[in-house]
Design a protein around this motif. Structure first.
Motif, PDB file in Angstrom:
ATOM      1  N   GLU A 112     -33.025  21.442  36.705  1.00  0.00           N
ATOM      2  CA  GLU A 112     -31.288  22.350  36.480  1.00  0.00           C
ATOM      3  C   GLU A 112     -30.556  21.486  35.515  1.00  0.00           C
ATOM      4  O   GLU A 112     -30.143  22.046  34.566  1.00  0.00           O
ATOM      5  CB  GLU A 112     -31.019  22.269  38.177  1.00  0.00           C
ATOM      6  CG  GLU A 112     -31.280  22.827  38.624  1.00  0.00           C
ATOM      7  CD  GLU A 112     -32.204  24.130  38.715  1.00  0.00           C
ATOM      8  OE1 GLU A 112     -31.699  24.755  37.190  1.00  0.00           O
ATOM      9  OE2 GLU A 112     -32.814  24.712  39.570  1.00  0.00           O
ATOM     10  N   LYS A 113     -30.034  20.478  35.756  1.00  0.00           N
ATOM     11  CA  LYS A 113     -30.065  19.579  34.118  1.00  0.00           C
ATOM     12  C   LYS A 113     -30.497  19.723  32.652  1.00  0.00           C
ATOM     13  O   LYS A 113     -29.583  20.452  32.135  1.00  0.00           O
ATOM     14  CB  LYS A 113     -29.416  17.848  34.196  1.00  0.00           C
ATOM     15  CG  LYS A 113     -28.673  17.073  34.264  1.00  0.00           C
ATOM     16  CD  LYS A 113     -28.143  16.122  34.546  1.00  0.00           C
ATOM     17  CE  LYS A 113     -27.741  14.925  33.349  1.00  0.00           C
ATOM     18  NZ  LYS A 113     -27.508  13.843  34.245  1.00  0.00           N
ATOM     19  N   GLY A 141     -29.464  26.115  22.161  1.00  0.00           N
ATOM     20  CA  GLY A 141     -29.694  27.247  22.110  1.00  0.00           C
ATOM     21  C   GLY A 141     -30.920  27.366  22.160  1.00  0.00           C
ATOM     22  O   GLY A 141     -31.497  29.312  21.713  1.00  0.00           O
ATOM     23  N   HIS A 142     -31.667  27.156  22.806  1.00  0.00           N
ATOM     24  CA  HIS A 142     -32.978  27.692  23.383  1.00  0.00           C
ATOM     25  C   HIS A 142     -33.019  28.483  24.349  1.00  0.00           C
ATOM     26  O   HIS A 142     -32.216  27.859  25.470  1.00  0.00           O
ATOM     27  CB  HIS A 142     -34.102  25.901  22.850  1.00  0.00           C
ATOM     28  CG  HIS A 142     -33.665  26.180  22.124  1.00  0.00           C
ATOM     29  ND1 HIS A 142     -35.008  25.880  21.233  1.00  0.00           N
ATOM     30  CD2 HIS A 142     -33.635  24.185  21.955  1.00  0.00           C
ATOM     31  CE1 HIS A 142     -34.572  25.036  19.980  1.00  0.00           C
ATOM     32  NE2 HIS A 142     -33.270  24.038  20.917  1.00  0.00           N
ATOM     33  N   SER A 143     -34.389  28.999  24.848  1.00  0.00           N
ATOM     34  CA  SER A 143     -34.569  30.117  26.312  1.00  0.00           C
ATOM     35  C   SER A 143     -35.096  29.001  26.876  1.00  0.00           C
ATOM     36  O   SER A 143     -36.084  28.117  26.618  1.00  0.00           O
ATOM     37  CB  SER A 143     -35.189  31.333  25.707  1.00  0.00           C
ATOM     38  OG  SER A 143     -36.102  31.276  26.716  1.00  0.00           O
ATOM     39  N   ALA A 144     -34.886  28.936  28.940  1.00  0.00           N
ATOM     40  CA  ALA A 144     -35.423  27.726  29.422  1.00  0.00           C
ATOM     41  C   ALA A 144     -35.247  28.446  30.480  1.00  0.00           C
ATOM     42  O   ALA A 144     -34.995  29.129  31.196  1.00  0.00           O
ATOM     43  CB  ALA A 144     -34.321  25.898  29.009  1.00  0.00           C
ATOM     44  N   THR A 145     -36.957  27.886  31.131  1.00  0.00           N
ATOM     45  CA  THR A 145     -36.826  28.341  32.326  1.00  0.00           C
ATOM     46  C   THR A 145     -37.505  27.253  33.842  1.00  0.00           C
ATOM     47  O   THR A 145     -38.242  26.832  32.744  1.00  0.00           O
ATOM     48  CB  THR A 145     -38.081  29.585  32.148  1.00  0.00           C
ATOM     49  OG1 THR A 145     -37.211  30.950  31.381  1.00  0.00           O
ATOM     50  CG2 THR A 145     -38.393  30.130  33.740  1.00  0.00           C
ATOM     51  N   VAL A 146     -36.816  27.175  34.333  1.00  0.00           N
ATOM     52  CA  VAL A 146     -37.533  26.159  35.765  1.00  0.00           C
ATOM     53  C   VAL A 146     -38.276  26.979  36.350  1.00  0.00           C
ATOM     54  O   VAL A 146     -37.771  28.404  36.983  1.00  0.00           O
ATOM     55  CB  VAL A 146     -36.129  25.778  36.077  1.00  0.00           C
ATOM     56  CG1 VAL A 146     -37.214  24.795  37.516  1.00  0.00           C
ATOM     57  CG2 VAL A 146     -35.232  25.118  35.008  1.00  0.00           C
ATOM     58  N   ILE A 195     -42.688  24.667  24.814  1.00  0.00           N
ATOM     59  CA  ILE A 195     -42.817  23.498  25.639  1.00  0.00           C
ATOM     60  C   ILE A 195     -42.592  23.291  27.025  1.00  0.00           C
ATOM     61  O   ILE A 195     -41.574  24.262  27.005  1.00  0.00           O
ATOM     62  CB  ILE A 195     -41.720  22.497  24.534  1.00  0.00           C
ATOM     63  CG1 ILE A 195     -41.782  22.430  23.086  1.00  0.00           C
ATOM     64  CG2 ILE A 195     -41.620  20.653  25.546  1.00  0.00           C
ATOM     65  CD1 ILE A 195     -40.850  21.270  22.523  1.00  0.00           C
ATOM     66  N   THR A 196     -43.063  22.712  27.624  1.00  0.00           N
ATOM     67  CA  THR A 196     -43.297  22.221  28.106  1.00  0.00           C
ATOM     68  C   THR A 196     -43.216  20.761  28.655  1.00  0.00           C
ATOM     69  O   THR A 196     -43.742  20.214  28.566  1.00  0.00           O
ATOM     70  CB  THR A 196     -45.087  22.622  29.598  1.00  0.00           C
ATOM     71  OG1 THR A 196     -45.222  24.109  29.010  1.00  0.00           O
ATOM     72  CG2 THR A 196     -44.515  22.890  31.009  1.00  0.00           C
ATOM     73  N   LEU A 197     -41.731  20.812  30.153  1.00  0.00           N
ATOM     74  CA  LEU A 197     -41.593  19.701  29.793  1.00  0.00           C
ATOM     75  C   LEU A 197     -41.876  19.163  31.560  1.00  0.00           C
ATOM     76  O   LEU A 197     -40.867  19.972  32.261  1.00  0.00           O
ATOM     77  CB  LEU A 197     -39.811  19.161  29.927  1.00  0.00           C
ATOM     78  CG  LEU A 197     -39.952  19.607  28.094  1.00  0.00           C
ATOM     79  CD1 LEU A 197     -38.793  19.272  28.471  1.00  0.00           C
ATOM     80  CD2 LEU A 197     -40.084  18.488  27.872  1.00  0.00           C
ATOM     81  N   TRP A 198     -42.129  17.792  31.692  1.00  0.00           N
ATOM     82  CA  TRP A 198     -42.113  17.581  33.178  1.00  0.00           C
ATOM     83  C   TRP A 198     -41.229  16.884  33.465  1.00  0.00           C
ATOM     84  O   TRP A 198     -40.739  15.598  33.134  1.00  0.00           O
ATOM     85  CB  TRP A 198     -43.534  16.864  34.108  1.00  0.00           C
ATOM     86  CG  TRP A 198     -44.406  18.073  34.101  1.00  0.00           C
ATOM     87  CD1 TRP A 198     -44.764  19.026  35.235  1.00  0.00           C
ATOM     88  CD2 TRP A 198     -45.046  19.006  33.540  1.00  0.00           C
ATOM     89  NE1 TRP A 198     -45.909  20.292  34.710  1.00  0.00           N
ATOM     90  CE2 TRP A 198     -46.009  19.680  33.530  1.00  0.00           C
ATOM     91  CE3 TRP A 198     -45.235  18.586  31.562  1.00  0.00           C
ATOM     92  CZ2 TRP A 198     -46.644  20.487  32.538  1.00  0.00           C
ATOM     93  CZ3 TRP A 198     -46.297  19.400  31.054  1.00  0.00           C
ATOM     94  CH2 TRP A 198     -47.239  20.532  31.705  1.00  0.00           C
ATOM     95  N   LEU A 215     -40.767  22.801  33.351  1.00  0.00           N
ATOM     96  CA  LEU A 215     -38.771  23.711  32.652  1.00  0.00           C
ATOM     97  C   LEU A 215     -39.591  24.106  31.431  1.00  0.00           C
ATOM     98  O   LEU A 215     -40.441  23.033  30.421  1.00  0.00           O
ATOM     99  CB  LEU A 215     -38.331  22.290  31.920  1.00  0.00           C
ATOM    100  CG  LEU A 215     -36.707  23.011  31.565  1.00  0.00           C
ATOM    101  CD1 LEU A 215     -36.301  23.845  31.782  1.00  0.00           C
ATOM    102  CD2 LEU A 215     -36.112  21.955  30.392  1.00  0.00           C
ATOM    103  N   ARG A 216     -39.905  25.385  31.380  1.00  0.00           N
ATOM    104  CA  ARG A 216     -40.440  25.879  29.462  1.00  0.00           C
ATOM    105  C   ARG A 216     -39.662  26.427  29.175  1.00  0.00           C
ATOM    106  O   ARG A 216     -38.228  26.817  29.324  1.00  0.00           O
ATOM    107  CB  ARG A 216     -41.663  27.143  29.815  1.00  0.00           C
ATOM    108  CG  ARG A 216     -42.594  27.319  31.051  1.00  0.00           C
ATOM    109  CD  ARG A 216     -43.687  26.580  30.385  1.00  0.00           C
ATOM    110  NE  ARG A 216     -44.597  25.974  31.269  1.00  0.00           N
ATOM    111  CZ  ARG A 216     -45.692  26.895  31.702  1.00  0.00           C
ATOM    112  NH1 ARG A 216     -45.726  28.086  31.442  1.00  0.00           N
ATOM    113  NH2 ARG A 216     -46.573  26.572  33.144  1.00  0.00           N
TER     114      ARG A 216
END
Lengths: 360, 360
Positions: free
Chosen positions: A341-342, A351-356, A330-333, A289-290
């Motif tokens: 997705e959750k 309020g952040h942008s998030a891309t799977v 930030i990249t989260l695994w 997740l970026r």
């Protein structure tokens, strides 16, 4: 059971603590320097301190040698001489072939290597749960006593670790590839970039996140690593040779300018990486997740807290700050498609942008 | 000022947003696929959409070409033909030598490369502050118009970025070392480990944190990276050759078994790494704090929150989960000696073990 711990650093200290608290063993310790021994007594890492290796081994059922790699041959030799016929002698060194070559004929010696604790050092950091869930390699030979192997294996499981037998050569080759080679590559990357960037002194050295990740372990603990590289030089040299051969293939491919073939090579490496990181996990496939955020104090906390409260565990994380350190990604695994997705929904609610990231 | 944006992905979209909101420009956009153009209009990324490159360039003061590297030569060529004598044409591609070789004779073309936005893609992620504080390289030649360079440079500073002129060859060499080579090494590491670990199918593939960091970017975005490697193949090949030469030196050193020399080599790489990461920062030297924690949901949050509340900013972070993902270590990078000591105290107050790593 009576356990002797020779060498009272982080690993020896944690073996002592875990053996006392989890297995209710009688633990006698020995160490080459007085302050560590006193600290170990003070912290209850050992029940008593011996004045010599011989004294420590007297009557022990199991002897753990937890010294730096270069000190192990002497220490194990002394321990084997001092120990009885029914005593298993093991160690916790990062390389195994040399030791098994030297002592493998003795049925009482079984090499060991817990994959834990490289991050900190010193008996002051010892913990009874250091080995909880950690792989602990054991390198018995066909000469090893079955009874002693069984005892050692049970003791290690009792410390909370997951013992696994492996051939000493295979162990060293494995470590060369997944641990020692990454350190060599990190060193090369750091020194090459430093040479390139300081070439023109007017240029600001700006390095990207890929460089930061790749060079992260460059030059860590020179004394320990010189020991490991030297002790495992056969396998490390073979791993470097393999890497050089692969780099030359990549070089030819890139030089050819055939971008379809370059793309296929690159994609295959991605598939290899995912295969390895997924195999490592029990909890399902890892998803990336970026997140793009402001890099102010508290942002990471806010994110991690929101995910933690929702029961989403962050398996791994990398921060990629922008050059000014004011913003970044930030990249989260996260393990499992549903969980990631959750996580994305929670991050967007903040309020952040998030891309799977799509796989492949 | 009238700005044309050709290509409406993350970068083009963010240029459009920033130009409209921060510089109050009139922004006309063009993109090769209809859904992105419509999304761009919907998000206010552009004020109006043009039906062709020619139409977009009509009367523009500045034209930004924001397409994938392989599409840039055609796009820039068309833009230059369509633009007037007083229009500056630039791009946002990751490699510069090829473009400058093709268009550097035209005084209106000045190549560009913002170091931002590689983490996510698509116009939906466009942000007016994407370039805030980011380095934005510009590659003017001696043929470039001074007036147009000045206009472009001001516009880019107005978007929030830090423009810096650099020779196109030097730019590509720099990127080859600090970005493209790390990706090549990550690919090699991932594929080599996968080959080694799947060699013996009974063995569990357990990889360490050094591997995870080193292989993190392996295989990311194959299409984009095939483009970059191919476009910058001269400099990438040179960087690989340099890395191979350095690996061979390391190989000889390690094979010699002279651990003093190995230690010196390793320590020098550490000094190089620290030199690079410190030079990158305004806020003082980076210090490493190693923390041992339980890897349950909320732990990272708790830590980060405590630090954030105390005003300690985490510049970088790496999680090193144990094999079972139940416990692990976290490395935090904090700028300034005093700040890292403060962080250590806070972490210990939360009951975790914390060690500030000694330099050297």
């Amino acid at each position: 059971m009576r356990v002797a711990v020779l060498g009272l650093g982080l690993i020896g200290g944690s073996i002592g603590l875990a053996a006392r608290r989890r297995l209710e063993c009688e633990v006698v310790g020995w160490g080459p320097n007085r302050p560590s021994v006193e600290k170990a007594l003070e912290l209850g890492v050992v029940g008593c301190a011996a004045g010599s290796v011989e004294e420590a081994c007297e009557g022990a059922d199991a002897v753990f040698c937890a010294a730096p790699v270069s000190a192990l041959p002497d220490l194990i030799g002394t321990a084997l001489k001092a120990s009885g016929a029914e005593t298993v002698v093991t160690d916790a060194g990062s390389t195994k072939r040399e030791l098994v070559a030297a002592f493998g004929e003795d049925e009482r010696f079984i090499g060991g290597h817990p994959l834990a604790g490289a991050e900190t050092a010193g008996v002051a950091n010892a913990r009874a749960d250091l080995f909880e869930g950690a792989r602990w390699y054991l390198t018995p030979t066909e000469r090893s006593s079955g009874i002693l192997y069984d005892r050692l294996q049970r003791a290690i499981a009792g410390l909370g670790a997951r013992p696994q037998a492996i051939d000493a050569e295979a162990h060293d080759r494995l470590m060369a590839t997944v641990s020692h080679l990454p350190h060599v590559l990190a060193n090369v990357l750091a020194s090459q970039a430093a040479a390139e960037l300081t070439h023109d002194s007017e240029r600001m050295p700006e390095v990207g996140p890929s460089f930061r990740d790749g060079a992260r372990v460059a030059g860590s603990n020179p004394v320990i690593w010189a020991d490991i590289f030297t002790s495992n030089r056969g396998a490390v040299v073979a791993a470097i040779d393999d890497a050089v051969a692969r780099l030359r293939e990549a070089r030819e491919l890139i030089a050819s300018g055939e971008s379809g073939a370059v793309e296929a090579w690159h994609a295959a490496a991605g598939a290899d990486r995912r295969r390895l990181s997924q195999a490592e996990l029990a909890g399902g496939e890892l998803h990336e997740l970026r997140v793009v955020v402001a890099n102010r104090p508290g942002t990471v906390a806010e994110l991690a807290l929101a995910l933690g409260e929702a029961g989403v565990n962050i398996e791994d994380m990398a921060l990629h700050p922008a050059a000014d350190m004011q913003s970044g990604a930030i990249t989260l695994w996260v393990a499992g498609k549903q969980q990631v997705e959750k996580a994305a929904v929670l991050v967007r609610e903040l309020g952040h942008s998030a891309t799977v990231l799509a796989e492949g």
